[in-house]
Design a protein around this motif. Sequence first.
Motif: not given
Length: 115
Positions: A35-36, A41-42, A49-53, A93-94
């Motif tokens: 997750v980290v 990557l985000h 890569l974020v979608i895959f992660g 993320r918010f």
Amino acid sequence: MQKLTINIATNLTNTQNQNFVLSTRALFPYLVLMVVLTNSLHRANKANLVIFGVQLNVLFGVSLTILAIISPTVRLLNLLFSTITLATITKQRFYSSILCISDSRYRSNSALLYY
């Protein structure tokens, strides 16, 4: 020391015949590490890569939850740790999305001032 810890955990969770259930607690730090990594990557704007992660994290988290479903104690710990992790990610993320929106508004307003 390791055997003592395993014996105590096995007795507390009542999983004498299902030792694999305790592996969900041992594998949870790897989920947090993934997750980290996905979060970094985000921040780097690597969308694919974020979608895959995220998909990989969800699959791994669901797998850990399915393994933990046998023991109520381990299931409770799994859901508690997963909730804390999800709340932390959502909060980060918010706030990062709010900063990006306010930063882009500032940039657009400052760009208008120069023209």
